[in-house]
Design an enzyme around this catalytic site. Structure first.
Site, PDB file in Angstrom:
ATOM      1  N   CYS A 148       4.705 -19.238  25.126  1.00  0.00           N
ATOM      2  CA  CYS A 148       5.281 -18.276  26.087  1.00  0.00           C
ATOM      3  C   CYS A 148       4.449 -16.988  26.210  1.00  0.00           C
ATOM      4  O   CYS A 148       4.435 -16.350  27.256  1.00  0.00           O
ATOM      5  CB  CYS A 148       6.715 -17.937  25.695  1.00  0.00           C
ATOM      6  SG  CYS A 148       6.927 -17.588  23.945  1.00  0.00           S
ATOM      7  N   HIS A 241       8.130 -10.952  27.260  1.00  0.00           N
ATOM      8  CA  HIS A 241       6.948 -10.646  26.457  1.00  0.00           C
ATOM      9  C   HIS A 241       5.993  -9.775  27.298  1.00  0.00           C
ATOM     10  O   HIS A 241       5.624 -10.150  28.420  1.00  0.00           O
ATOM     11  CB  HIS A 241       6.218 -11.931  26.054  1.00  0.00           C
ATOM     12  CG  HIS A 241       6.961 -12.766  25.047  1.00  0.00           C
ATOM     13  ND1 HIS A 241       8.078 -12.337  24.378  1.00  0.00           N
ATOM     14  CD2 HIS A 241       6.712 -14.032  24.588  1.00  0.00           C
ATOM     15  CE1 HIS A 241       8.497 -13.296  23.546  1.00  0.00           C
ATOM     16  NE2 HIS A 241       7.688 -14.333  23.661  1.00  0.00           N
TER      17      HIS A 241
HETATM   18  P1  NAP Z   1      16.243 -22.377  18.809  1.00  0.00           P
HETATM   19  O1  NAP Z   1      17.058 -21.369  19.519  1.00  0.00           O
HETATM   20  O2  NAP Z   1      16.131 -22.296  17.336  1.00  0.00           O
HETATM   21  O3  NAP Z   1      16.793 -23.857  19.197  1.00  0.00           O
HETATM   22  C1  NAP Z   1      16.342 -25.017  18.532  1.00  0.00           C
HETATM   23  C2  NAP Z   1      17.055 -26.250  19.063  1.00  0.00           C
HETATM   24  O4  NAP Z   1      16.573 -27.392  18.323  1.00  0.00           O
HETATM   25  C3  NAP Z   1      18.597 -26.215  18.899  1.00  0.00           C
HETATM   26  O5  NAP Z   1      19.192 -26.809  20.011  1.00  0.00           O
HETATM   27  C4  NAP Z   1      18.817 -27.100  17.653  1.00  0.00           C
HETATM   28  O6  NAP Z   1      20.072 -27.748  17.646  1.00  0.00           O
HETATM   29  C5  NAP Z   1      17.715 -28.135  17.865  1.00  0.00           C
HETATM   30  N1  NAP Z   1      17.430 -28.836  16.601  1.00  0.00           N
HETATM   31  C6  NAP Z   1      17.084 -28.283  15.410  1.00  0.00           C
HETATM   32  N2  NAP Z   1      16.943 -29.255  14.479  1.00  0.00           N
HETATM   33  C7  NAP Z   1      17.204 -30.438  15.098  1.00  0.00           C
HETATM   34  C8  NAP Z   1      17.234 -31.800  14.681  1.00  0.00           C
HETATM   35  N3  NAP Z   1      16.966 -32.145  13.427  1.00  0.00           N
HETATM   36  N4  NAP Z   1      17.544 -32.756  15.590  1.00  0.00           N
HETATM   37  C9  NAP Z   1      17.805 -32.413  16.878  1.00  0.00           C
HETATM   38  N5  NAP Z   1      17.821 -31.136  17.340  1.00  0.00           N
HETATM   39  C10 NAP Z   1      17.516 -30.169  16.460  1.00  0.00           C
HETATM   40  O7  NAP Z   1      14.742 -22.396  19.342  1.00  0.00           O
HETATM   41  P2  NAP Z   1      14.172 -21.946  20.794  1.00  0.00           P
HETATM   42  O8  NAP Z   1      13.731 -20.546  20.748  1.00  0.00           O
HETATM   43  O9  NAP Z   1      15.099 -22.406  21.856  1.00  0.00           O
HETATM   44  O10 NAP Z   1      12.822 -22.789  20.852  1.00  0.00           O
HETATM   45  C11 NAP Z   1      12.823 -24.186  21.102  1.00  0.00           C
HETATM   46  C12 NAP Z   1      11.381 -24.678  21.229  1.00  0.00           C
HETATM   47  O11 NAP Z   1      10.753 -24.032  22.334  1.00  0.00           O
HETATM   48  C13 NAP Z   1      10.516 -24.359  20.004  1.00  0.00           C
HETATM   49  O12 NAP Z   1       9.626 -25.418  19.776  1.00  0.00           O
HETATM   50  C14 NAP Z   1       9.808 -23.069  20.420  1.00  0.00           C
HETATM   51  O13 NAP Z   1       8.597 -22.888  19.732  1.00  0.00           O
HETATM   52  C15 NAP Z   1       9.601 -23.314  21.891  1.00  0.00           C
HETATM   53  N6  NAP Z   1       9.504 -22.121  22.740  1.00  0.00           N
HETATM   54  C16 NAP Z   1      10.416 -21.100  22.619  1.00  0.00           C
HETATM   55  C17 NAP Z   1      10.327 -20.006  23.470  1.00  0.00           C
HETATM   56  C18 NAP Z   1      11.277 -18.835  23.399  1.00  0.00           C
HETATM   57  O14 NAP Z   1      11.016 -17.816  24.058  1.00  0.00           O
HETATM   58  N7  NAP Z   1      12.360 -18.910  22.635  1.00  0.00           N
HETATM   59  C19 NAP Z   1       9.341 -19.961  24.453  1.00  0.00           C
HETATM   60  C20 NAP Z   1       8.442 -21.010  24.561  1.00  0.00           C
HETATM   61  C21 NAP Z   1       8.549 -22.084  23.710  1.00  0.00           C
HETATM   62  P3  NAP Z   1      21.312 -27.204  16.742  1.00  0.00           P
HETATM   63  O15 NAP Z   1      21.870 -26.008  17.476  1.00  0.00           O
HETATM   64  O16 NAP Z   1      22.268 -28.340  16.729  1.00  0.00           O
HETATM   65  O17 NAP Z   1      20.763 -26.840  15.405  1.00  0.00           O
END
Ligand code: NAP
Length: 351
Positions: A148, A241
């Protein structure tokens, strides 16, 4: 063509919530399944998210009544495509299982970004990188988003590279807390503070722009040759960001010319009229103190990249400031735009 049936994997996370919001009544996609971990599976999305929904006042009604399932192809039958907002600790295996099962994967995770047959697709920047999908051995193909932090930066660099060439790049980021997922950085750590470290971030910011801005040669992506140095910082901003960029160009140019190539920049999404394509890709602000996350974040429904403070740089050639919405343009919104591109181009098999 019928709408494509899609599942959102990681539907409960920061990025997942944005997918749910942006896919409501989508012209090309119908959300048929929501996936998350065992902790959430088996419950209605509305119940799981009762105190976790943070992106608007209401959970979209279509999602509230859906039962969350685990992220297995057998749990999400008949989907044509999955949007993955999965934690990178689990994304690698789950996304590959879907690709093997013949389902297209549009991923936000870092796991496959640097694999040579996987594009880091940024729809306005490198739609030709879709050519490498034919080298993937799995029946379903994997397409990733960039990190991002560099999403808006690479959008501003694309017209600079095409018109003037890029020699080197220096970036300093000020990254929002939503970039760390939910609940993310503890409030005691971030309130009234700046944290000059984000695990694993600088190496991604120093390598992904070159691949994203690379050329297709002999069917392969050849990364651009410029070097990048990055400092990444977490700041007490909710979304958005902000990145200070210094760039050395191959050809001499002027601020006037740079502003012109930014203003003229349009990509395939705009030409094809894709639903998530912003009308203005790069919005240059002449005000001396812009862009600012609180004011400019939602420009173009969070899909426009806002830029300002272009000026000469005594060490490089020019410096400027970029603002990009990290969970929309930097994640869910860009992933949906990528999926719209493959749908419109007929690369997603929908009978
Ligand atoms: P997050 O809020 O921590 O969400 C993570 C998700 O993954 C939740 O839905 C969680 O489900 C699920 N998960 C975790 N362990 C799992 C498992 N064992 N099996 C299936 N699902 C599982 O993270 P996020 O910020 O949304 O980021 C998600 C991805 O996008 C990451 O790879 C991150 O690097 C990328 N990303 C994030 C952003 C940003 O600005 N946040 C931007 C670009 C890319 P539960 O709720 O059930 O635990």
């Amino acid at each position: 063509m019928r709408k494509a049936k899609v599942a959102v994997l990681g539907a409960t996370g920061s990025v997942g919530q944005r997918f749910i919001e942006l896919l409501e009544n989508h012209e090309y996609f119908e959300v048929t399944h929501l996936g998350a971990s065992d902790r959430s599976a088996g419950n209605f999305y509305g119940d799981v998210m009762a105190s976790r929904w943070k992106v608007s006042s209401h959970i979209p009604p279509y999602a509230k009544k859906m039962k969350v399932v685990t992220c297995k192809p057998s749990e999400t039958p008949d989907v044509d495509l999955v949007f993955s907002g999965l934690d990178s600790d689990v994304a690698g295996e789950i996304e590959m299982n879907y690709a093997k099962a013949g389902v297209m994967v549009i991923s936000n995770a870092k796991n496959y970004r640097m694999q040579e047959d996987v594009p880091i697709l940024s729809a306005e920047v490198n739609p030709d990188h879709l050519d490498v999908l034919s080298f993937q051995k799995t029946p379903g193909k994997i397409i990733t988003n960039s990190n991002c932090t560099i999403m808006g930066v690479t959008i501003t660099l694309k017209p600079l590279m095409e018109n003037f060439g890029i020699e080197s790049l220096y970036v300093v980021s000020m990254q929002a807390v939503s970039g760390a997922g939910y609940p993310g950085v503890p409030s005691m750590d971030i309130l009234g503070n700046v944290i000059p470290y984000i695990s694993g971030e600088e190496s991604k910011v120093e390598t992904e722009p070159q691949k994203c801005l690379g050329k297709i040669e002999g069917g392969k992506i050849v990364s651009a040759g410029f070097a990048t140095s990055a400092h990444c910082n977490r700041v007490p901003v909710i979304d958005g960001h902000t990145v200070c960029v210094s760039v050395k160009l191959s050809k001499k140019t002027t601020e006037f010319e740079i502003k012109k190539v930014w203003a003229d920049f349009l990509g395939e999404p705009q030409k094809l009229g894709l639903p998530s394509a912003p009308a203005v890709v790069i919005d240059y602000k002449e005000e001396i103190d812009r862009p600012q996350p609180r004011i400019d974040l939602n420009s173009g429904r969070g899909m426009t990249t806002t830029v300002g403070r272009l000026r000469p740089d005594p060490l490089f050639d020019f410096k400027y400031v970029v603002l990009s919405h990290n969970t929309i343009r930097g994640a869910a919104g860009a992933a949906i735009l990528n999926a719209e591109l493959v749908y419109k181009k007929g690369l997603l098999k929908v009978d």
